[in-house]
Design a protein around this motif. Structure first.
Motif, PDB file in Angstrom:
ATOM      1  N   SER A 160       0.799  -1.364   0.351  1.00  0.00           N
ATOM      2  CA  SER A 160      -0.080  -0.244   0.015  1.00  0.00           C
ATOM      3  C   SER A 160       0.561   1.459   0.112  1.00  0.00           C
ATOM      4  O   SER A 160       1.649   0.932   0.556  1.00  0.00           O
ATOM      5  N   SER A 161       0.673   2.623  -0.254  1.00  0.00           N
ATOM      6  CA  SER A 161       0.949   3.368  -0.438  1.00  0.00           C
ATOM      7  C   SER A 161       1.374   4.231   1.429  1.00  0.00           C
ATOM      8  O   SER A 161       2.821   4.648   1.067  1.00  0.00           O
ATOM      9  N   SER A 162       0.997   3.793   2.168  1.00  0.00           N
ATOM     10  CA  SER A 162       1.287   4.411   3.332  1.00  0.00           C
ATOM     11  C   SER A 162       2.499   3.385   3.655  1.00  0.00           C
ATOM     12  O   SER A 162       3.463   3.500   4.789  1.00  0.00           O
ATOM     13  N   THR A 163       2.007   1.880   3.321  1.00  0.00           N
ATOM     14  CA  THR A 163       3.348   0.950   3.913  1.00  0.00           C
ATOM     15  C   THR A 163       5.041   1.407   2.474  1.00  0.00           C
ATOM     16  O   THR A 163       6.107   1.464   3.578  1.00  0.00           O
ATOM     17  N   ILE A 164       4.650   1.558   1.682  1.00  0.00           N
ATOM     18  CA  ILE A 164       5.310   2.228   0.934  1.00  0.00           C
ATOM     19  C   ILE A 164       6.504   4.048   1.611  1.00  0.00           C
ATOM     20  O   ILE A 164       7.192   4.231   1.522  1.00  0.00           O
ATOM     21  N   ASP A 165       5.574   4.717   1.641  1.00  0.00           N
ATOM     22  CA  ASP A 165       5.603   6.173   2.439  1.00  0.00           C
ATOM     23  C   ASP A 165       6.185   5.385   4.173  1.00  0.00           C
ATOM     24  O   ASP A 165       7.476   6.124   4.202  1.00  0.00           O
ATOM     25  N   PHE A 166       6.317   4.693   4.253  1.00  0.00           N
ATOM     26  CA  PHE A 166       6.525   3.950   5.956  1.00  0.00           C
ATOM     27  C   PHE A 166       8.012   3.914   5.424  1.00  0.00           C
ATOM     28  O   PHE A 166       9.061   4.016   6.487  1.00  0.00           O
ATOM     29  N   LEU A 167       8.086   2.653   4.770  1.00  0.00           N
ATOM     30  CA  LEU A 167       9.950   1.853   4.298  1.00  0.00           C
ATOM     31  C   LEU A 167      10.564   3.152   3.558  1.00  0.00           C
ATOM     32  O   LEU A 167      11.283   2.808   3.494  1.00  0.00           O
ATOM     33  N   GLU A 168      10.143   4.046   2.931  1.00  0.00           N
ATOM     34  CA  GLU A 168      10.394   5.118   2.291  1.00  0.00           C
ATOM     35  C   GLU A 168      11.259   6.042   3.599  1.00  0.00           C
ATOM     36  O   GLU A 168      12.438   6.320   3.436  1.00  0.00           O
ATOM     37  N   ARG A 169      10.059   6.670   4.444  1.00  0.00           N
ATOM     38  CA  ARG A 169      11.205   6.856   5.940  1.00  0.00           C
ATOM     39  C   ARG A 169      11.995   6.497   6.972  1.00  0.00           C
ATOM     40  O   ARG A 169      12.554   6.918   6.868  1.00  0.00           O
ATOM     41  N   LEU A 170      12.565   5.275   6.775  1.00  0.00           N
ATOM     42  CA  LEU A 170      12.646   4.211   7.445  1.00  0.00           C
ATOM     43  C   LEU A 170      14.013   4.329   6.458  1.00  0.00           C
ATOM     44  O   LEU A 170      15.219   4.482   7.353  1.00  0.00           O
ATOM     45  N   GLN A 171      14.340   3.917   5.669  1.00  0.00           N
ATOM     46  CA  GLN A 171      15.312   3.645   4.344  1.00  0.00           C
ATOM     47  C   GLN A 171      16.023   4.909   4.707  1.00  0.00           C
ATOM     48  O   GLN A 171      17.094   4.746   4.018  1.00  0.00           O
ATOM     49  N   ALA A 172      15.009   6.004   4.577  1.00  0.00           N
ATOM     50  CA  ALA A 172      16.173   7.563   4.568  1.00  0.00           C
ATOM     51  C   ALA A 172      16.926   7.906   5.915  1.00  0.00           C
ATOM     52  O   ALA A 172      18.210   8.110   5.617  1.00  0.00           O
ATOM     53  N   ALA A 173      15.936   7.757   6.993  1.00  0.00           N
ATOM     54  CA  ALA A 173      16.597   7.303   8.424  1.00  0.00           C
ATOM     55  C   ALA A 173      17.805   6.666   8.022  1.00  0.00           C
ATOM     56  O   ALA A 173      18.503   7.403   9.408  1.00  0.00           O
ATOM     57  N   HIS A 174      18.177   5.545   7.720  1.00  0.00           N
ATOM     58  CA  HIS A 174      19.519   4.912   7.390  1.00  0.00           C
ATOM     59  C   HIS A 174      20.589   4.784   6.560  1.00  0.00           C
ATOM     60  O   HIS A 174      20.988   4.749   6.282  1.00  0.00           O
ATOM     61  N   GLY A 175      20.215   5.793   6.085  1.00  0.00           N
ATOM     62  CA  GLY A 175      21.265   6.803   4.835  1.00  0.00           C
ATOM     63  C   GLY A 175      21.548   5.987   3.656  1.00  0.00           C
ATOM     64  O   GLY A 175      22.039   6.056   2.523  1.00  0.00           O
ATOM     65  N   GLY A 176      19.809   5.266   3.159  1.00  0.00           N
ATOM     66  CA  GLY A 176      19.563   4.809   1.568  1.00  0.00           C
ATOM     67  C   GLY A 176      19.505   3.608   1.821  1.00  0.00           C
ATOM     68  O   GLY A 176      18.368   3.386   0.649  1.00  0.00           O
ATOM     69  N   SER A 177      19.940   2.368   2.538  1.00  0.00           N
ATOM     70  CA  SER A 177      19.095   0.698   2.518  1.00  0.00           C
ATOM     71  C   SER A 177      18.659   0.716   4.012  1.00  0.00           C
ATOM     72  O   SER A 177      19.780   1.079   5.241  1.00  0.00           O
ATOM     73  N   ILE A 178      17.795  -0.496   4.964  1.00  0.00           N
ATOM     74  CA  ILE A 178      17.560  -0.190   5.556  1.00  0.00           C
ATOM     75  C   ILE A 178      18.414  -1.889   6.324  1.00  0.00           C
ATOM     76  O   ILE A 178      18.402  -2.874   5.844  1.00  0.00           O
ATOM     77  N   PRO A 179      18.949  -1.721   7.296  1.00  0.00           N
ATOM     78  CA  PRO A 179      20.004  -3.101   7.602  1.00  0.00           C
ATOM     79  C   PRO A 179      18.773  -4.236   7.763  1.00  0.00           C
ATOM     80  O   PRO A 179      18.068  -4.223   8.381  1.00  0.00           O
ATOM     81  N   PHE A 180      18.661  -5.211   7.730  1.00  0.00           N
ATOM     82  CA  PHE A 180      17.995  -6.517   7.290  1.00  0.00           C
ATOM     83  C   PHE A 180      17.586  -6.602   8.924  1.00  0.00           C
ATOM     84  O   PHE A 180      16.719  -7.151   8.801  1.00  0.00           O
ATOM     85  N   ASP A 181      18.434  -6.921   9.817  1.00  0.00           N
ATOM     86  CA  ASP A 181      17.505  -7.311  11.039  1.00  0.00           C
ATOM     87  C   ASP A 181      16.207  -6.268  11.462  1.00  0.00           C
ATOM     88  O   ASP A 181      15.063  -6.336  11.810  1.00  0.00           O
ATOM     89  N   ARG A 182      16.593  -4.871  10.995  1.00  0.00           N
ATOM     90  CA  ARG A 182      15.619  -3.257  11.200  1.00  0.00           C
ATOM     91  C   ARG A 182      14.036  -4.038  10.512  1.00  0.00           C
ATOM     92  O   ARG A 182      13.253  -4.052  10.513  1.00  0.00           O
ATOM     93  N   TRP A 183      14.621  -3.906   9.100  1.00  0.00           N
ATOM     94  CA  TRP A 183      13.194  -4.889   8.099  1.00  0.00           C
ATOM     95  C   TRP A 183      13.219  -5.532   8.462  1.00  0.00           C
ATOM     96  O   TRP A 183      11.702  -6.039   8.795  1.00  0.00           O
ATOM     97  N   MET A 184      13.305  -6.817   8.739  1.00  0.00           N
ATOM     98  CA  MET A 184      13.010  -7.934   9.561  1.00  0.00           C
ATOM     99  C   MET A 184      11.854  -7.493  10.368  1.00  0.00           C
ATOM    100  O   MET A 184      10.919  -8.522  11.089  1.00  0.00           O
ATOM    101  N   GLN A 185      12.226  -6.559  11.808  1.00  0.00           N
ATOM    102  CA  GLN A 185      11.694  -6.886  12.848  1.00  0.00           C
ATOM    103  C   GLN A 185      10.166  -5.934  12.749  1.00  0.00           C
ATOM    104  O   GLN A 185       9.335  -6.257  12.883  1.00  0.00           O
ATOM    105  N   GLU A 186      10.677  -4.574  11.121  1.00  0.00           N
ATOM    106  CA  GLU A 186       8.966  -4.110  11.162  1.00  0.00           C
ATOM    107  C   GLU A 186       8.574  -4.970  10.262  1.00  0.00           C
ATOM    108  O   GLU A 186       7.102  -5.214  10.450  1.00  0.00           O
ATOM    109  N   ALA A 187       8.563  -5.922   9.222  1.00  0.00           N
ATOM    110  CA  ALA A 187       8.289  -6.957   8.589  1.00  0.00           C
ATOM    111  C   ALA A 187       7.024  -8.191   9.548  1.00  0.00           C
ATOM    112  O   ALA A 187       6.080  -8.118   8.897  1.00  0.00           O
TER     113      ALA A 187
END
Length: 322
Positions: free
Chosen positions: A2-29
């Protein structure tokens, strides 16, 4: 997504400098309150749901757990805690197997509102639910017999790959409809036998410091009792036998997905890895060796009727004084 999911992930990605550490990605998923698989999107466990766990199909395990719990039962009133109770099927069977005399106060620690609703349909009246082990132990004055099944495998993991005799760590970034892998040298490597074992070049491994950190947060509150941990995995030397790409995988509607396919469907799929029991034994300070599930069942006087899934399970026991 969904657009809200993508928006959340893009903000998370930006907060981590352009890519999301896998453990953080898995935690949120898995556990994000709005987008996570366990907290919002799991449909159920069983034939009509997303994935069938081994204990739902076998009753000898619940009888073995009940007998094990009885063997550690203190005198007088006692407390039994199950961590991550799924639909409650295993806990309900353990409760029945305990019999009527001297039953414990039953506590469940589970963060999933969806699964809690299912558990409340099958677990006995008087069961108490808690958001954390710390809360449950506070209700028990720190004295409890604790067990879990298929808990550790769902903790977020870091993913590493050996390249030119050096370890690089995985992070992910959104690339249209897919996820792009990034491998960078990590400033800090985990204290894990998966890292120190002499793997060939190209080997991927997973490490689960998240479990170790979680355990250490509540262990000082645990004064008496015993703990049983059941999960699928191996000792480190056998963990990645013929699996150069590691053990990370996703499940959706009973379908197993590996490699880049495991990243798709953020928050809609179960994510899991095989447990490194060499690490787990060290973290839990387990006094005895890792048992196979067959050994545990036999020790508790239960028949060994293992299917293909059950044969992969291992068992560890520990106590607050180990």
């Amino acid at each position: 997504m969904s657009s809200s999911t993508i928006d959340f992930l893009e903000r998370l990605q930006a907060a981590h400098g352009g890519s999301i550490p896998f453990d953080r990605w898995m935690q949120e998923a898995l556990y994000h309150p709005q987008y996570g698989y366990y907290t919002a999107n799991i449909r159920d466990i069983g034939r009509g749901g997303d994935f069938t766990t081994w204990p739902v199909m076998r009753r000898n395990l619940s009888r073995a757990i009940a007998r094990w719990a009885r063997s550690h039962q203190p005198r007088g009133k006692w407390h039994l805690i199950e961590i991550g109770a799924g639909t409650g099927a295993l806990g309900a069977d353990v409760w029945k197997a305990l019999g009527w005399f001297g039953r414990p106060q039953l506590h469940i620690v589970d963060v999933s509102p969806v699964l809690r609703a299912a558990q409340k349909k099958v677990l006995p009246r008087g069961t108490r639910w808690h958001d954390s082990l710390a809360d449950a132990l506070a209700a028990c004055n720190g004295e409890a017999v604790i067990y879990s099944n298929e808990l550790v495998d769902a903790f977020p993991c870091r993913v590493f790959q050996k390249q030119d005799d050096r370890w690089r760590e995985l992070s992910l970034s959104i690339g249209g409809s897919r996820w792009i892998e990034h491998w960078t040298e990590s400033a800090t490597l985990p204290d894990s036998t998966a890292i120190t074992h002499p793997w060939p070049d190209g080997q991927r491994v997973e490490t689960q410091e998240a479990f170790r950190q979680w355990y250490e947060t509540w262990r000082p509150l645990w004064k008496a009792g015993a703990m049983l941990v059941i999960d699928y995995g191996e000792e480190v030397a056998e963990l990645y036998h013929r699996r150069l790409r590691g053990s990370l995988r996703a499940y959706a509607h009973h379908q197993r997905l590996e490699g880049p396919q495991a990243y798709l469907g953020f928050g809609k799929r179960d994510l899991t890895v095989d447990v490194n029991f060499t690490d787990l034994r060290h973290w839990l300070r387990a006094p005895g060796p890792t048992q196979t599930l067959a050994q545990f069942l036999s020790a508790q006087g239960q028949p060994v009727e293992l299917g293909d899934a059950g044969e992969a399970f291992k068992v560890l026991e520990t106590s607050p004084h180990a």
